[in-house]
Design an enzyme around this catalytic site. Structure first.
Site, PDB file in Angstrom:
ATOM      1  N   ASP A 287       0.957  -1.202  -0.240  1.00  0.00           N
ATOM      2  CA  ASP A 287      -0.308   0.174   0.230  1.00  0.00           C
ATOM      3  C   ASP A 287       1.263   1.297   0.192  1.00  0.00           C
ATOM      4  O   ASP A 287       1.997   1.206   0.424  1.00  0.00           O
ATOM      5  CB  ASP A 287      -1.141  -0.113   1.293  1.00  0.00           C
ATOM      6  CG  ASP A 287      -2.764   0.871   1.380  1.00  0.00           C
ATOM      7  OD1 ASP A 287      -2.105   1.490  -0.237  1.00  0.00           O
ATOM      8  OD2 ASP A 287      -3.396   0.889   1.557  1.00  0.00           O
TER       9      ASP A 287
HETATM   10  C1  BGC Z   1      -4.981   3.053   0.102  1.00  0.00           C
HETATM   11  C2  BGC Z   1      -5.073   2.010  -1.121  1.00  0.00           C
HETATM   12  C3  BGC Z   1      -5.091   2.691  -2.285  1.00  0.00           C
HETATM   13  C4  BGC Z   1      -3.396   3.412  -2.539  1.00  0.00           C
HETATM   14  C5  BGC Z   1      -3.365   4.316  -3.447  1.00  0.00           C
HETATM   15  C6  BGC Z   1      -3.877   4.286  -0.335  1.00  0.00           C
HETATM   16  O1  BGC Z   1      -3.962   5.020   0.459  1.00  0.00           O
HETATM   17  O2  BGC Z   1      -4.899   2.636   1.179  1.00  0.00           O
HETATM   18  O3  BGC Z   1      -6.132   0.950  -1.338  1.00  0.00           O
HETATM   19  O4  BGC Z   1      -5.090   1.977  -3.903  1.00  0.00           O
HETATM   20  O5  BGC Z   1      -3.762   4.859  -1.213  1.00  0.00           O
HETATM   21  O6  BGC Z   1      -4.352   5.411  -3.938  1.00  0.00           O
END
Ligand code: BGC
Length: 751
Positions: A287
Site C-alpha cells: 500500500d
Molecule cells: C489506499 C489504497 C490505495 C492507495 C493508492 C492508499 O492510501 O489505502 O487503497 O489504492 O492509497 O491510492
C-alpha cells in the site's frame, strides 16, 4: 520523451547500478540478442505465464529488474514525464522486451480521480462496494469490474487498485463503503467476480488490503491482534476465495501491523499463507506508504514498493541495490520478485495485449446503465408498514426533504473517489483531519428530485433542505407523502466516531414523521446507522452511496418500476452497545499523525497501539449469534414488494451438501428471490453463510432452486490445516441470518 522520463526517474531517486554488480550481472546473463535468436520464449503463448515470466527475467539486465520493483507516486513528481498522469502509480517498463510500463489507478468504484487532479477527467461512478455486495450478485460485481476496467484501459491505465475485500468488523469503519460486507464467502465471491471483470480487459487488478485493515483510525500505526485460526476463518478466508477464484495479478498488503509485524513485511501473511498455502503466483505490491524496511520486507515476500515517495526512504531503490550488491538479498530473490510481477502481467493478458498509449473513446451511456443496474439491485427495503411503498404514480403531492436530494446523491471519500460523468454539484473541502489532503465531500450529479419528477409527471413534487425541522414538518404536513433523505458521509483515512446519523437528522426525521404518517426515510450511508425513530416511520429504504445514476435508480425502486431486491451485507445494530467495540480505538494516538493517508506526510509510526479482535472469526452476524443478541436488521435481510412462498425443501448431505427448494412468486410483478443457506457445524459454533442464490422470477412463476454448501465454510482451521469434522451439520434455508425457513441435519464425512 524518453530523455525527459529518464531525467525524472533520476531526480526521484532511481537506483544507479553499482559498477561491480553490473559487471557480475553482465557475466551471468545471456545477451538479449541471443535470447531473441532463441525465439523469445516469453512470447510463446503455449508456455505458462510463470515460465514466460522466468524467460523474461533471464533476458533482463539487473538495472531493469531493479527498476521494476518500485513504483513512483505521480502526484509527487514534478515535472512529470509526458506519459505519466496524476494517478496512484507508475512503474517504467522495458520496451525492448515488451515489458509494459505499469500505470496504476484506483478503481474500486470506477476510475478514480481524487481532488480532480486530472482536470475534468470524468469516469462512470458505480455505487459503493457495499451496494454491490447488497446485490448478492456475482454477475453484477463482474459487470461493474468489467466496466471500470474498460474505462481504465481506454484511459491508458493497466493496473487497477481494486478488489477491496476487508471484512466489516466495525460498523463505524470509514472504509466499509468500499468493501463487501461482513461475510467471508459473500465478500470473497463478489471480490473474485469483480477482479475477473476488471481483468477481462487484459489489465491487472489487485485485491486489497492484505490483511486486517479493519479500521482507518491510526491505520498506519496500529497492530491488529487475532489468533491464527480465527484469522484464517474470517478475513483470510475472504482473501483466499478472492485470490483463488479471482486470480488477481496482484495483492496489495495493508498499512497496519498484524500480530506484531507490518503487513508489508509479514512473512506469515506474504509467504506462509499467500505463497506456500494458497500457491499464489502473482505479485505483492505495498500500500502507498506501507513499507518500512528493505531486507526484511523483501525477504518476507513483498515484491514491489508502491508510491515510493510516500515511504520514509525508497526502500526498494538504492538500499535494495546495495543489499543485492553485498549479498544480503540474493539475486535469486530479486529474480523471483520480478518473475512474480511479470507472471501477473502475463496472466492478466496485459503483456500480449498492451493497453493503448493514447486515450480511447468511451461509451459512457452504456456504462451508466451498468451503474444504474447495480444501484437498482442494491437497494434494501428495511421497513414497509402498510405498503407505503411503492409510491403510486398518481400521488398528488410529495415533498422531498434533506440530503441535497434536489441536486444529487452522496459518495464516499478517499482514494476511490470518482469524478463522475455529469459533474459534481456539491464538493466541500475538508479543513482538518487525516483525509483533508486528498478528500472532498462529493455528490454525484444524479438528482432524486429530477428523477422522481420524471417518473411521476402528474404529481406536485417539492424540495425543502431539512435544515429547519419545523419547516420540514410543515411541508410534510402539507403533502400526501414525505420522503426524508438522510445521509452519513464516510471516508478513507478516518472512521466515523459512532453510527448515529449526524447533523441532527434523527430530530428531523422525528419531526417529519410526527407531521406526516406517510413518511419514507431513504438512507444514503456508508454502512449501518442507528434508527431511534424506526417505530415512528412506516417505510425505510437503504440506498447506500448509489453512484452516478443513484437518483434514477432510487426513483424506480420507490415507485416500484423494479422490485426492491437488495439484501444487507452487514448487520444493522439496534444499539451501539451491541457492537464488539465501542468506537474507533487509538484516537488519542493521532495527535501527531500527519500520515494516515496517501496524500501527506511520511508513514513513520508515532505511537503504535493494539486492536484486539476479540470476536475472532465471529464477525458480524456470527457475533450477534454468539452473544444471543438481536440486531435491528440482520445480515441478509431485505423486504420485497412481491410475495414469495417456499415449498418444502430437500436437504442433502454426504458429498454434496445443500438444499433444493421450489420458490413461487405469488405477485403480479417480477422480482428476484435471494434464498440463503446457513450451516451450523457439529461443534456448535455460530452459523455461517454456506451459499445463496439469486433467482429472477416472473409474475407467478415457480422455480426450483438448488444451493450448494461451499466446502470452504464447512471446515475449521485446526492444527495448521483445514479440517471438516465428521458429524451432523445443521443446514438452514433462510431469508436472512435471523429468519430461518426450514432446517435439517445432514451427515458429512471427515475431509
Ligand atoms: C489506499 C489504497 C490505495 C492507495 C493508492 C492508499 O492510501 O489505502 O487503497 O489504492 O492509497 O491510492
Amino acid at each position: 520523451m524518453k530523455s525527459r522520463l529518464l531525467g525524472a526517474l533520476i531526480c526521484v531517486g532511481t537506483v544507479t547500478l553499482p559498477a561491480a554488480l553490473a559487471a557480475r550481472e553482465a557475466g551471468q546473463k545471456p545477451d538479449a540478442a541471443a535470447t531473441n535468436r532463441a525465439g523469445e520464449p516469453w512470447r510463446n503463448k503455449n508456455l505458462s505465464a510463470a515460465a514466460r515470466a522466468a524467460a523474461l527475467v533471464e533476458a533482463m539486465t539487473l538495472q531493469e529488474k531493479l527498476t521494476y520493483i518500485h513504483g513512483l507516486f505521480p502526484n509527487r513528481i514534478d515535472p512529470r514525464p509526458a506519459d505519466m498522469v496524476p494517478s496512484a502509480g507508475y512503474v517504467p517498463g522495458v520496451p525492448r522486451l515488451g515489458i509494459p510500463t505499469l500505470r496504476e489507478s484506483d478503481a474500486s468504484l470506477g476510475v478514480a480521480n481524487q481532488m480532480n487532479r486530472r482536470t475534468d477527467d470524468v469516469a462512470t461512478a458505480l455505487p459503493s462496494g457495499l451496494a454491490t455486495a447488497a446485490t448478492f450478485d456475482p454477475k453484477l460485481a463482474y459487470a461493474g469490474g468489467a466496466m471500470a476496467g474498460a474505462e481504465a484501459r481506454a484511459k491508458t491505465f493497466n493496473v487497477l487498485l481494486a478488489g477491496g475485500v476487508n471484512l466489516t468488523r466495525d460498523a463505524w469503519n470509514g472504509r466499509n463503503f468500499e468493501y463487501l460486507g461482513e461475510d467471508p464467502l459473500l465478500a470473497g465471491t463478489l471480490a473474485a467476480a469483480a477482479v475477473r471483470g476488471v481483468e477481462s480487459n487484459h489489465i491487472v487488478s489487485t485485491v486489497k488490503h492484505f490483511a486486517l485493515n479493519a479500521q482507518e483510525t491510526g491505520r498506519t500505526i496500529l497492530n491488529a491482534r487475532i489468533d491464527e485460526a480465527a484469522l484464517r476463518e474470517s478475513d483470510l478466508l475472504a482473501f483466499e476465495i478472492a485470490v483463488k477464484d479471482g486470480r488477481p495479478g496482484s495483492v496489495m498488503c495493508a498499512y497496519n501491523k498484524v500480530n506484531g509485524d507490518w503487513s508489508c513485511e509479514n512473512r506469515f501473511l506474504l509467504t506462509k499463507v499467500l505463497r506456500d498455502d494458497w500457491k499464489y503466483p502473482g505479485w505483492v505490491m505495498s500500500d502507498w506508504g506501507g513499507v518500512h524496511s528493505t531486507v526484511k520486507a523483501a525477504m518476507a515476500g513483498l515484491d514491489q514498493e508502491s508510491g515510493q515517495e510516500l515511504d520514509k526512504e525508497i526502500y526498494f531503490g538504492a538500499p535494495f541495490a546495495a543489499a543485492v550488491a553485498n549479498g544480503t538479498i540474493p539475486v535469486a530473490r530479486l529474480d523471483e520478485m520480478v518473475r512474480r510481477i511479470l507472471t501477473g502481467v502475463i496472466a492478466s493478458g496485459l503483456y500480449d495485449d498492451p493497453s493503448p498509449s493514447a486515450v480511447q473513446p468511451i461509451d459512457y451511456a452504456a456504462h451508466a446503465d451498468v451503474a444504474q443496474r447495480v444501484a437498482e439491485a442494491s437497494m434494501v427495503l428495511l421497513k414497509n408498514q402498510g405498503n407505503v411503498l411503492p409510491l403510486a404514480k398518481r400521488a398528488r403531492k410529495i415533498v422531498l426533504i434533506g440530503g441535497h436530494a434536489d441536486v444529487g446523491v452522496l459518495s464516499g471519500g478517499g482514494s476511490s473517489q470518482v469524478r463522475s460523468v455529469g459533474g459534481v454539484p456539491i464538493e466541500i473541502p475538508l479543513t482538518s483531519g487525516a483525509a483533508a489532503s486528498f478528500v472532498r465531500v462529493t455528490y454525484h450529479n444524479s438528482s432524486p428530485l429530477k428523477a422522481i419528477r420524471a417518473i411521476a409527471p402528474g404529481a406536485q413534487i417539492t424540495y425543502v433542505d431539512g435544515k429547519d425541522p419545523a419547516a420540514a414538518a410543515a411541508a410534510a404536513r402539507d403533502a400526501d407523502i414525505a420522503i426524508v433523505f438522510a445521509t452519513q458521509w464516510a471516508t478513507e483515512a478516518e472512521d466515523n466516531r459512532d453510527i448515529a446519523l449526524p447533523d441532527n437528522q434523527d430530530a428531523l426525521i422525528d419531526a417529519v414523521a410526527a407531521a406526516q404518517s406517510k413518511t419514507v426515510v431513504v438512507l444514503e450511508t456508508g454502512g449501518p446507522v442507528l434508527m431511534p425513530w424506526i417505530d415512528r416511520v412506516p417505510a425505510v429504504l437503504e440506498a447506500w452511496y448509489p453512484g452516478q445514476r443513484g437518483g434514477e435508480a432510487l426513483a424506480r425502486v420507490l415507485f416500484g418500476d423494479v422490485d426492491a431486491t437488495g439484501r444487507l451485507p452487514m448487520t444493522f445494530a439496534r444499539a451501539s452497545t451491541q457492537l464488539p467495540r465501542p468506537g474507533p480505538l487509538g484516537l488519542e494516538s493521532l495527535k501527531n499523525d500527519a500520515a494516515s493517508n496517501a496524500g501527506s506526510g511520511t508513514n513513520e509510526p508515532v505511537a503504535s497501539f493494539d486492536v484486539d479482535y476479540k470476536e475472532g472469526a465471529n464477525v458480524g452476524y456470527r457475533w450477534y449469534a454468539a452473544q444471543n443478541s438481536q440486531p435491528l436488521f440482520p445480515f441478509g435481510y431485505g423486504l420485497h414488494y412481491a410475495n414469495l412462498s417456499y415449498a418444502k425443501a430437500r436437504f442433502t448431505g454426504g458429498a454434496k451438501p445443500g438444499v433444493t427448494v421450489a420458490i413461487t412468486n405469488q405477485s403480479d410483478r417480477a422480482t428476484v428471490a435471494v434464498p440463503q443457506l446457513y450451516v451450523t457445524l457439529p461443534d456448535g459454533s455460530p452459523l455461517r453463510l454456506a451459499g445463496w442464490n439469486r433467482e429472477t422470477l416472473a409474475p407467478h412463476e415457480t422455480r426450483s432452486v438448488t444451493i450448494a454448501a461451499d466446502p470452504r465454510v464447512l471446515a475449521r482451521w485446526r492444527d495448521g490445516r483445514w479440517r471438516q469434522a465428521a458429524g451432523s451439520y445443521k443446514l438452514t434455508l433462510a431469508t436472512d441470518a435471523a429468519h430461518p425457513l426450514q432446517s435439517a441435519s445432514v451427515a458429512l464425512a471427515q475431509r
